[in-house]
Each structure stands twice: as C-alpha cells, then as structure tokens.
Motif scaffolding. Structure first.
Motif, PDB file in Angstrom:
ATOM      1  N   ASP A  81       0.671  -1.260  -0.136  1.00  0.00           N
ATOM      2  CA  ASP A  81      -0.126  -0.155   0.213  1.00  0.00           C
ATOM      3  C   ASP A  81       0.787   0.859   0.131  1.00  0.00           C
ATOM      4  OD1 ASP A  81       0.674  -0.521   2.514  1.00  0.00           O
ATOM      5  OD2 ASP A  81      -0.825  -0.405   3.625  1.00  0.00           O
ATOM      6  N   LEU A  82       2.163   0.954  -0.589  1.00  0.00           N
ATOM      7  CA  LEU A  82       3.581   1.963  -0.288  1.00  0.00           C
ATOM      8  C   LEU A  82       2.297   3.486  -1.744  1.00  0.00           C
ATOM      9  CD1 LEU A  82       6.097   0.421   0.212  1.00  0.00           C
ATOM     10  CD2 LEU A  82       5.240   1.516   2.239  1.00  0.00           C
ATOM     11  N   ASN A  83       1.971   2.939  -2.349  1.00  0.00           N
ATOM     12  CA  ASN A  83       1.322   3.945  -3.500  1.00  0.00           C
ATOM     13  C   ASN A  83       2.931   4.458  -4.662  1.00  0.00           C
ATOM     14  OD1 ASN A  83      -0.995   4.532  -3.452  1.00  0.00           O
ATOM     15  ND2 ASN A  83      -0.541   5.496  -1.410  1.00  0.00           N
ATOM     16  N   GLU A 121      -5.569   3.085 -11.437  1.00  0.00           N
ATOM     17  CA  GLU A 121      -5.526   2.201 -10.589  1.00  0.00           C
ATOM     18  C   GLU A 121      -6.061   0.713 -10.304  1.00  0.00           C
ATOM     19  OE1 GLU A 121      -4.728   4.720  -7.736  1.00  0.00           O
ATOM     20  OE2 GLU A 121      -5.169   5.799  -8.106  1.00  0.00           O
ATOM     21  N   ARG A 122      -5.536  -0.062  -9.705  1.00  0.00           N
ATOM     22  CA  ARG A 122      -5.905  -1.200 -10.186  1.00  0.00           C
ATOM     23  C   ARG A 122      -6.719  -1.853  -8.630  1.00  0.00           C
ATOM     24  NH1 ARG A 122      -4.771  -4.266 -14.986  1.00  0.00           N
ATOM     25  NH2 ARG A 122      -4.589  -2.251 -16.351  1.00  0.00           N
ATOM     26  N   SER A 123      -7.799  -2.348  -8.480  1.00  0.00           N
ATOM     27  CA  SER A 123      -8.181  -2.930  -7.595  1.00  0.00           C
ATOM     28  C   SER A 123      -7.518  -3.999  -6.920  1.00  0.00           C
ATOM     29  CB  SER A 123      -9.863  -2.900  -6.912  1.00  0.00           C
ATOM     30  OG  SER A 123      -9.882  -3.741  -9.156  1.00  0.00           O
ATOM     31  N   LEU A 124      -7.680  -4.075  -5.203  1.00  0.00           N
ATOM     32  CA  LEU A 124      -7.191  -5.307  -5.071  1.00  0.00           C
ATOM     33  C   LEU A 124      -8.590  -6.509  -4.299  1.00  0.00           C
ATOM     34  CD1 LEU A 124      -4.784  -3.287  -4.716  1.00  0.00           C
ATOM     35  CD2 LEU A 124      -3.605  -5.232  -4.808  1.00  0.00           C
ATOM     36  N   LEU A 125      -8.293  -7.567  -4.068  1.00  0.00           N
ATOM     37  CA  LEU A 125      -9.092  -8.375  -3.101  1.00  0.00           C
ATOM     38  C   LEU A 125      -8.282  -8.813  -1.914  1.00  0.00           C
ATOM     39  CD1 LEU A 125     -10.334 -11.413  -5.616  1.00  0.00           C
ATOM     40  CD2 LEU A 125     -11.756  -8.931  -4.278  1.00  0.00           C
ATOM     41  N   THR A 180     -10.555 -10.057  -9.691  1.00  0.00           N
ATOM     42  CA  THR A 180     -10.351  -8.492 -10.192  1.00  0.00           C
ATOM     43  C   THR A 180     -10.789  -8.546 -11.942  1.00  0.00           C
ATOM     44  OG1 THR A 180      -8.307  -8.173 -10.685  1.00  0.00           O
ATOM     45  CG2 THR A 180      -9.462  -8.339  -8.280  1.00  0.00           C
ATOM     46  N   PRO A 181     -10.976  -6.614 -12.212  1.00  0.00           N
ATOM     47  CA  PRO A 181     -11.440  -6.760 -13.766  1.00  0.00           C
ATOM     48  C   PRO A 181     -10.268  -7.082 -14.453  1.00  0.00           C
ATOM     49  CG  PRO A 181     -12.112  -4.856 -12.624  1.00  0.00           C
ATOM     50  CD  PRO A 181     -11.704  -5.971 -11.134  1.00  0.00           C
ATOM     51  N   THR A 182      -8.569  -7.118 -13.584  1.00  0.00           N
ATOM     52  CA  THR A 182      -7.547  -6.752 -13.739  1.00  0.00           C
ATOM     53  C   THR A 182      -7.314  -8.747 -14.138  1.00  0.00           C
ATOM     54  OG1 THR A 182      -6.706  -4.961 -12.533  1.00  0.00           O
ATOM     55  CG2 THR A 182      -4.831  -6.787 -13.038  1.00  0.00           C
ATOM     56  N   GLY A 183      -8.103  -8.972 -13.515  1.00  0.00           N
ATOM     57  CA  GLY A 183      -7.480 -10.479 -13.187  1.00  0.00           C
ATOM     58  C   GLY A 183      -8.144 -11.261 -14.317  1.00  0.00           C
ATOM     59  N   SER A 184      -9.314 -10.288 -15.314  1.00  0.00           N
ATOM     60  CA  SER A 184      -9.958 -11.746 -15.922  1.00  0.00           C
ATOM     61  C   SER A 184      -9.182 -11.533 -17.334  1.00  0.00           C
ATOM     62  CB  SER A 184     -11.209 -10.192 -16.264  1.00  0.00           C
ATOM     63  OG  SER A 184     -10.689  -9.149 -16.792  1.00  0.00           O
ATOM     64  N   ILE A 263      -3.014  -0.556  -6.395  1.00  0.00           N
ATOM     65  CA  ILE A 263      -1.890  -0.519  -7.747  1.00  0.00           C
ATOM     66  C   ILE A 263      -2.277   0.242  -8.170  1.00  0.00           C
ATOM     67  CG2 ILE A 263      -0.637  -2.005  -8.165  1.00  0.00           C
ATOM     68  CD1 ILE A 263       0.235  -3.063  -5.400  1.00  0.00           C
ATOM     69  N   LYS A 264      -1.140   1.329  -8.457  1.00  0.00           N
ATOM     70  CA  LYS A 264      -1.106   1.943  -9.507  1.00  0.00           C
ATOM     71  C   LYS A 264      -0.341   1.516 -10.532  1.00  0.00           C
ATOM     72  CE  LYS A 264      -2.056   6.025  -6.693  1.00  0.00           C
ATOM     73  NZ  LYS A 264      -2.153   5.636  -5.642  1.00  0.00           N
ATOM     74  N   MET A 265      -0.106   1.316 -11.619  1.00  0.00           N
ATOM     75  CA  MET A 265       0.336   0.708 -13.238  1.00  0.00           C
ATOM     76  C   MET A 265       0.079   2.326 -13.801  1.00  0.00           C
ATOM     77  SD  MET A 265       0.171  -2.094 -11.926  1.00  0.00           S
ATOM     78  CE  MET A 265       1.399  -2.743 -13.924  1.00  0.00           C
ATOM     79  N   ILE A 266       1.359   2.173 -14.180  1.00  0.00           N
ATOM     80  CA  ILE A 266       1.737   3.318 -15.379  1.00  0.00           C
ATOM     81  C   ILE A 266       1.684   2.675 -16.808  1.00  0.00           C
ATOM     82  CG2 ILE A 266       3.773   4.542 -16.417  1.00  0.00           C
ATOM     83  CD1 ILE A 266       5.015   4.230 -13.972  1.00  0.00           C
ATOM     84  N   VAL A 267       1.164   3.880 -17.664  1.00  0.00           N
ATOM     85  CA  VAL A 267       0.444   3.094 -18.791  1.00  0.00           C
ATOM     86  C   VAL A 267       0.820   4.846 -19.807  1.00  0.00           C
ATOM     87  CG1 VAL A 267      -1.899   3.323 -20.183  1.00  0.00           C
ATOM     88  CG2 VAL A 267      -1.800   2.503 -18.343  1.00  0.00           C
ATOM     89  N   LEU A 268       1.574   4.001 -20.523  1.00  0.00           N
ATOM     90  CA  LEU A 268       1.785   5.375 -21.676  1.00  0.00           C
ATOM     91  C   LEU A 268       0.934   5.922 -22.434  1.00  0.00           C
ATOM     92  CD1 LEU A 268       5.469   3.003 -22.509  1.00  0.00           C
ATOM     93  CD2 LEU A 268       5.100   5.535 -20.346  1.00  0.00           C
ATOM     94  N   ASN A 269       1.750   7.344 -22.866  1.00  0.00           N
ATOM     95  CA  ASN A 269       0.404   8.021 -23.737  1.00  0.00           C
ATOM     96  C   ASN A 269      -0.330   6.987 -24.602  1.00  0.00           C
ATOM     97  OD1 ASN A 269       0.370   9.985 -21.298  1.00  0.00           O
ATOM     98  ND2 ASN A 269       0.899  11.210 -22.540  1.00  0.00           N
ATOM     99  N   ASN A 270       0.336   6.745 -25.643  1.00  0.00           N
ATOM    100  CA  ASN A 270      -0.052   5.208 -26.689  1.00  0.00           C
ATOM    101  C   ASN A 270       0.065   4.436 -26.070  1.00  0.00           C
ATOM    102  OD1 ASN A 270       2.660   4.410 -25.827  1.00  0.00           O
ATOM    103  ND2 ASN A 270       3.662   4.266 -27.776  1.00  0.00           N
TER     104      ASN A 270
END
Length: 289
Positions: A81-83, A121-125, A180-184, A263-270
C-alpha cells in the motif's frame, strides 16, 4: 529521482532488458536500487555496483518490473500500500500488465521521466479466514484473483457461496475463482469468464469446471462481501492468491472483499487497454485475410 528494479529471473532476455534500462537511467543520473535476490544473480555480469533492497518504502518514484505479468504479481507483494507506481518490461509471453517490449525500453523511460503517462488504479482483493493461517496472514491480498480449489484428489469440491450474507449457491466443481477486473484476462478468462475493463467497479465469480452446467460466471459489484465454505472428500483444500498458495481445512469460513488500497500501474500515453486486448488476444486477426 529514485527507481526500484525487480525481477525473478537472471536469464539472457531479462538481463538484456536490465542492461538497456540501467544505461538509460544512468544517463539521466537516476538513483537506482535493485532487488537483492535478483541482484545477486546478475551482479557478476554488470560493470557497476548498485545498492539493493529487500523491502520498499514510500521514497521510491516508481518500480520497474522485468519479466511477465507473474513478475508484476510478485512485485505487488513488495509495493503493498505504498502507492509506488509500477511499470512492466515484458520478457514473458502474453503481458497484459507488462506491456513494454525490449525495443521500447528507452523511449518508455524517457516518456515516464517527461511525465507523458497516466496512472491506472487497479483494485485488489483481501481475504480473511476463521482458521489462523500464516501463509495468508503474511500477505492477504491479490491483484488478479483469489481462488479456492481441490487438493490431493480428483473428486470435486462443494463451494458454499454467500454474497453480503445472502446465500447464492453451492458450486459443485474443481473450485471457484473470484477475480478483479485486472485478473479477468487471466485464470478467470481461461475458465470461461468475461473480460472486464480495468476501471469497472466489478468482480467476477467464475466456477472451475462446474459439474452443474447451469453454473455460469457471475459479475457483481466490487463492494460485495463474499463468504465461502468448502467441503469435499479430502479434509483440506487450496486457496491461491495470485501465484501464492495456502492450505485451509474444510468448512473454514473465508471472507473475500475489495482491498482498502490500490496498485498504481503506469500507462504510457500511446497505450490503451483496448489496444492491448486486440494485440494479445489477436482480435480481428484472420489467416484468410
């Protein structure tokens, strides 16, 4: 700026990506700290010594994961949870989370340093059980999914399921995935579950090889509290949190709900999720064309 680097592998492909990454970061005078176990394996092949970490704190600007999606799932056990934002360099196969390819590393790092990215922002369980279990208690969250499944048997198990205290059904199956949506796009998808966009406020319950064929994947609100009890011929069953596995006794009460952090995932603009879907699942590809 301070950057953490994590990987599970010391093979040729991750090492090559590491060398490119280090070269780019060093040219920008970025402070680099490498995960201790990974560094022990690769340090003889590097020309420069680097400091190491085995735990993280909030002082890091971002973490680079080198590997596949499984490596990112391991990285979140350090980030917690360190962001600290995470970006993934893909040396694996599919890569829904680790999307940066080897030949894109330099451009990607420059884009991140120039703030040309967004945060997804990715949700967790999280999971709690009525049985005290050190494997679960030490790291009780998952980014992709939490699943219960049979252990040491070919017989099916019964997964009694309640949603917000109301009885839903008892799945007679090899197990049940709560994704989660990420795990879908992971284990749940392989078992016939739907693809859910990362920003959807949803979870999905996907039975694993259900014997009652009317049992279908169910999409629910992510504020739902899920309660499970497993029974079967064996006295114990498995609980998996992403790639981590614990053993629980049958009839243990398991409570699963959305975690209080993301969890914060970096997504590039492209990059977009839909573009990743098309590329990874080969949507629209047809050998006849």
């Amino acid at each position: 700026m301070k950057v953490a680097i994590f990987s599970q592998f010391q093979k040729k492909k991750p090492l090559a990506s590491l060398e490119v990454l280090l070269d780019v970061l060093n040219k920008k005078n970025i402070e680099i700290i490498i995960e201790e176990t990974f560094y022990k394996g690769v340090s003889p092949k590097l020309n420069t010594d680097y400091p190491t970490f085995n735990t993280l704190d909030a002082s890091y600007d971002f973490l680079v994961s080198i590997g596949g999606d499984g490596t990112i799932l391991r990285a979140i056990t350090l980030v917690r949870d360190l962001n600290i934002p995470i970006v993934g360099v893909n040396t694996g196969r599919l890569g829904f989370l680790a999307t940066i390819q080897y030949d894109e590393i330099e451009a990607a790092i420059h884009a991140i340093l120039d703030k040309k990215y967004a945060i997804s922002e990715r949700s967790l369980l999280t999971i709690e059980s009525s049985e005290d279990n050190s494997e679960i208690n030490s790291c009780n969250f998952a980014l992709n999914e939490i699943a219960v499944s049979r252990k040491n048997t070919t017989s099916m198990i019964t997964v009694e399921t309640e949603l917000n205290g109301e009885y839903l059904t008892s799945y007679w199956s090899d197990g049940l995935i709560i994704s989660t949506p990420t795990g879908s796009t992971g284990y749940s998808l392989s078992c016939g579950g739907p693809v859910i966009t990362p920003d959807a406020a949803s979870l999905v319950l996907t039975p694993i090889a259900p014997h009652n064929l009317s049992a279908r994947p169910l999409v629910i609100d992510d504020s739902t509290v899920i309660t499970l009890k497993v029974n079967g011929r064996e006295k114990k069953h498995l609980v998996s949190l992403d790639s981590r596995i614990a053993t629980l006794s049958n009839k243990t009460t398991i409570t699963i709900k959305k975690a209080p952090f993301t969890i914060k995932m970096i997504v590039l603009n492209n990059e977009t999720f839909l573009d990743t879907l098309r590329k990874k699942l080969l949507w629209g590809e047809d050998n006849r064309n």
